[in-house]
Design a protein around this motif. Structure first.
Motif, mmCIF file in Angstrom:
data_model
loop_
_atom_site.group_PDB
_atom_site.id
_atom_site.type_symbol
_atom_site.label_atom_id
_atom_site.label_comp_id
_atom_site.label_asym_id
_atom_site.label_seq_id
_atom_site.Cartn_x
_atom_site.Cartn_y
_atom_site.Cartn_z
ATOM 1 N N ASP A 52 -16.538 34.023 -137.442
ATOM 2 C CA ASP A 52 -15.330 33.553 -136.772
ATOM 3 C C ASP A 52 -14.091 34.312 -137.228
ATOM 4 O O ASP A 52 -13.034 34.191 -136.609
ATOM 5 N N SER A 53 -14.176 35.045 -138.327
ATOM 6 C CA SER A 53 -13.022 35.795 -138.826
ATOM 7 C C SER A 53 -13.310 37.289 -138.970
ATOM 8 O O SER A 53 -12.515 38.034 -139.518
ATOM 9 N N LEU A 54 -14.474 37.745 -138.468
ATOM 10 C CA LEU A 54 -14.861 39.147 -138.599
ATOM 11 C C LEU A 54 -14.040 39.999 -137.638
ATOM 12 O O LEU A 54 -14.139 39.864 -136.419
ATOM 13 N N THR A 55 -13.240 40.888 -138.172
ATOM 14 C CA THR A 55 -12.410 41.759 -137.348
ATOM 15 C C THR A 55 -13.149 43.045 -137.003
ATOM 16 O O THR A 55 -14.185 43.370 -137.599
ATOM 17 N N VAL A 56 -12.599 43.797 -136.069
ATOM 18 C CA VAL A 56 -13.179 45.085 -135.702
ATOM 19 C C VAL A 56 -13.176 46.011 -136.918
ATOM 20 O O VAL A 56 -14.134 46.758 -137.150
ATOM 21 N N HIS A 57 -12.115 45.939 -137.698
ATOM 22 C CA HIS A 57 -12.039 46.765 -138.911
ATOM 23 C C HIS A 57 -13.130 46.368 -139.896
ATOM 24 O O HIS A 57 -13.775 47.234 -140.515
ATOM 25 N N ASP A 58 -13.378 45.063 -140.058
ATOM 26 C CA ASP A 58 -14.443 44.599 -140.961
ATOM 27 C C ASP A 58 -15.803 45.107 -140.497
ATOM 28 O O ASP A 58 -16.616 45.579 -141.308
ATOM 29 N N TRP A 59 -16.034 44.990 -139.209
ATOM 30 C CA TRP A 59 -17.311 45.441 -138.630
ATOM 31 C C TRP A 59 -17.507 46.932 -138.887
ATOM 32 O O TRP A 59 -18.580 47.361 -139.333
ATOM 33 N N ALA A 60 -16.463 47.721 -138.626
ATOM 34 C CA ALA A 60 -16.547 49.167 -138.835
ATOM 35 C C ALA A 60 -16.834 49.492 -140.295
ATOM 36 O O ALA A 60 -17.691 50.322 -140.606
ATOM 37 N N THR A 61 -16.114 48.836 -141.199
ATOM 38 C CA THR A 61 -16.268 49.104 -142.633
ATOM 39 C C THR A 61 -17.678 48.785 -143.108
ATOM 40 O O THR A 61 -18.311 49.579 -143.816
ATOM 41 N N LYS A 79 -20.665 59.014 -136.815
ATOM 42 C CA LYS A 79 -20.448 57.582 -136.617
ATOM 43 C C LYS A 79 -19.035 57.178 -137.054
ATOM 44 O O LYS A 79 -18.372 56.367 -136.392
ATOM 45 N N ARG A 80 -18.566 57.739 -138.149
ATOM 46 C CA ARG A 80 -17.220 57.438 -138.616
ATOM 47 C C ARG A 80 -16.182 57.897 -137.595
ATOM 48 O O ARG A 80 -15.199 57.182 -137.336
ATOM 49 N N SER A 81 -16.401 59.065 -137.013
ATOM 50 C CA SER A 81 -15.468 59.573 -136.012
ATOM 51 C C SER A 81 -15.443 58.684 -134.777
ATOM 52 O O SER A 81 -14.385 58.475 -134.171
ATOM 53 N N ALA A 82 -16.611 58.154 -134.400
ATOM 54 C CA ALA A 82 -16.669 57.256 -133.241
ATOM 55 C C ALA A 82 -15.825 56.015 -133.485
ATOM 56 O O ALA A 82 -15.112 55.541 -132.583
ATOM 57 N N PHE A 83 -15.873 55.488 -134.710
ATOM 58 C CA PHE A 83 -15.072 54.301 -135.030
ATOM 59 C C PHE A 83 -13.584 54.645 -135.129
ATOM 60 O O PHE A 83 -12.729 53.834 -134.754
ATOM 61 N N SER A 93 -7.345 44.533 -136.106
ATOM 62 C CA SER A 93 -7.384 43.156 -136.602
ATOM 63 C C SER A 93 -7.925 42.176 -135.563
ATOM 64 O O SER A 93 -8.029 40.981 -135.828
ATOM 65 N N MET A 94 -8.295 42.697 -134.387
ATOM 66 C CA MET A 94 -8.894 41.838 -133.361
ATOM 67 C C MET A 94 -10.233 41.305 -133.850
ATOM 68 O O MET A 94 -10.990 42.015 -134.515
ATOM 69 N N LEU A 95 -10.525 40.059 -133.538
ATOM 70 C CA LEU A 95 -11.830 39.511 -133.883
ATOM 71 C C LEU A 95 -12.898 40.228 -133.070
ATOM 72 O O LEU A 95 -12.749 40.426 -131.855
ATOM 73 N N THR A 96 -13.957 40.620 -133.732
ATOM 74 C CA THR A 96 -15.005 41.390 -133.069
ATOM 75 C C THR A 96 -15.600 40.619 -131.894
ATOM 76 O O THR A 96 -15.927 41.210 -130.864
ATOM 77 N N ARG A 97 -15.720 39.323 -132.049
ATOM 78 C CA ARG A 97 -16.306 38.515 -130.990
ATOM 79 C C ARG A 97 -15.468 38.538 -129.712
ATOM 80 O O ARG A 97 -15.947 38.200 -128.632
ATOM 81 N N LEU A 140 -23.069 39.216 -134.862
ATOM 82 C CA LEU A 140 -22.319 39.568 -133.662
ATOM 83 C C LEU A 140 -23.041 39.021 -132.434
ATOM 84 O O LEU A 140 -24.274 39.032 -132.371
ATOM 85 N N PRO A 141 -22.287 38.552 -131.457
ATOM 86 C CA PRO A 141 -22.917 37.928 -130.290
ATOM 87 C C PRO A 141 -23.588 38.945 -129.377
ATOM 88 O O PRO A 141 -23.270 40.122 -129.392
ATOM 89 N N MET A 142 -24.506 38.448 -128.592
ATOM 90 C CA MET A 142 -25.153 39.244 -127.560
ATOM 91 C C MET A 142 -24.810 38.618 -126.208
ATOM 92 O O MET A 142 -24.547 37.423 -126.138
ATOM 93 N N PRO A 143 -24.779 39.395 -125.116
ATOM 94 C CA PRO A 143 -25.213 40.794 -125.028
ATOM 95 C C PRO A 143 -24.229 41.752 -125.671
ATOM 96 O O PRO A 143 -23.062 41.427 -125.881
ATOM 97 N N ASN A 144 -24.729 42.955 -125.965
ATOM 98 C CA ASN A 144 -23.947 44.007 -126.592
ATOM 99 C C ASN A 144 -22.929 44.553 -125.573
ATOM 100 O O ASN A 144 -23.320 45.131 -124.557
#
Length: 361
Positions: A52-61, A79-83, A93-97, A140-144
């Motif tokens: 519920d608090s996982l950000t895009v930055h957290d996911w990438a890291t 992969k790092r360049s893609a992120f 800081s957007m929530l990944t969900r 992370l939720p599905m579908p991708n």
């Protein structure tokens, strides 16, 4: 309390909330947006799951930490360049969900328009893999949302395959371990990293075979494959074993550069040789090609000799025949007909053709 920050000429508002030892932050475009977000977070229940608090930055890291341990250096950088590109398109800081298919489509469209369809599809592949990993380990939720974006059209030119005559011109100019290195590349269709990692324990003299190691696998693990040694290759390897500079080194190919700036690399296995092939090609007066070009050449020879894809798959060390088929397609070989014996030295044929041509004139 929201704080005004300016970076690279852009002004943003830094929002920060701390509750029970936990801290959440977000960059906002306006002060009102920052204050509203802080009020929302102060009223929110932070006792929910990490998802519920996982950000895009957290996911990438988290994913890149995993990728750094499991994949080769080049794959990790890709992969790092893609992120990095993704984090320029969406708020880190957007929530990944909260990421949507529409957002991912818009991001990849920018890559398609600004770079190429191939580049956009590479980012799509890497981000899809990252989301699938996040679903398995982070919830992370599905579908991708990345996978739901259709692939972009690609206009890819066939990979360059150097003429066989050009390879032998370069080969004849090389000396010492350089010549042996080229022989290994040609007779085994080895990747550059596989050649650099080659150790003497990987050379089985009695059974006339050589072992190559690769990390190009889905989980990043190292795998080993034994390949027969053609007689020409065995002769080159035996010569180098008897004349090698560093008798105690376990590695087949090591740096012999005695320049002071590279003294610490003396006797160490290669990790890169940026000028090696360009310099040889220039001296030989041929269009530049590298180790992968030699691999392409070996594959094209096998194809033209009519070997089946099953044998070519073994030599190229692909896990799937589909990969071999696709590989041949990228070389401009449209019809897959199809091992090592065929890679015997064919220069005599080349010389005969040249001789006949001169006589005809």
């Amino acid at each position: 309390m929201a704080t005004k920050v300016t970076k690279n000429g852009k002004t943003r508002w830094f929002a920060r909330v701390q509750k029970g030892g936990n801290i959440r932050t977000k960059l906002c475009k306006t002060r009102a947006e920052a204050l509203a977000w802080e009020a929302e977070q102060k009223a929110a229940d932070w006792s929910k799951t990490d998802m519920d608090s996982l950000t895009v930055h957290d996911w990438a890291t988290k994913y890149l930490d995993h990728a750094k341990q499991r994949f080769t250096g080049n794959t990790y950088v890709e992969k790092r360049s893609a992120f990095k590109r993704l984090l320029k398109s969406v708020d880190s800081s957007m929530l990944t969900r909260d990421l949507t298919v529409a957002q991912m489509l818009e991001h990849l469209k920018v890559q398609f328009q600004g770079r190429s369809g191939y580049a956009a599809n590479r980012d799509r592949k890497n981000l899809t893999a990252a989301w699938n990993w996040g679903h398995k380990y982070l919830g992370l939720p599905m579908p991708n949302p990345v996978a739901l974006v259709e692939k972009f059209p690609e206009q890819r030119k066939p990979r360059y395959v150097p003429p066989e005559e050009d390879f032998w011109k370069v080969f004849d100019l090389a000396e010492g371990q350089d010549k042996v290195m080229l022989a290994v590349a040609f007779y085994t269709a080895a990747r550059r990293g596989e050649i650099y990692r080659l150790a003497w324990e990987d050379v089985d003299w009695s059974n006339k075979r050589v072992r190559l190691s690769t990390r190009k696998r889905q989980d990043g693990s190292m795998e080993y494959d034994w390949l027969p040694m053609a007689e020409d290759l065995r002769a080159h390897m035996r010569w180098w074993w008897e004349h090698r500079t560093f008798k105690d080194s376990p590695w087949v190919f090591v740096s012999e550069n005695e320049m002071a700036a590279h003294a610490e690399l003396l006797g160490q296995p290669f990790t890169t040789r940026r000028t090696f092939m360009p310099s040889l090609c220039k001296r030989a007066g041929v269009k530049p090609f590298g180790f992968h070009g030699i691999r392409h050449l070996a594959a094209s020879i096998l194809y033209k000799e009519g070997y089946p894809v099953s044998q070519m798959q073994v030599i190229l060390r692909h896990q799937s025949p589909t990969t071999t088929t696709e590989y041949l397609r990228t070389l401009g070989l449209e019809e897959v007909r199809g091992a090592v014996a065929s890679l015997g030295r064919r220069r005599a044929d080349v010389i005969d053709l040249e001789t006949r041509s001169r006589k005809a004139k």
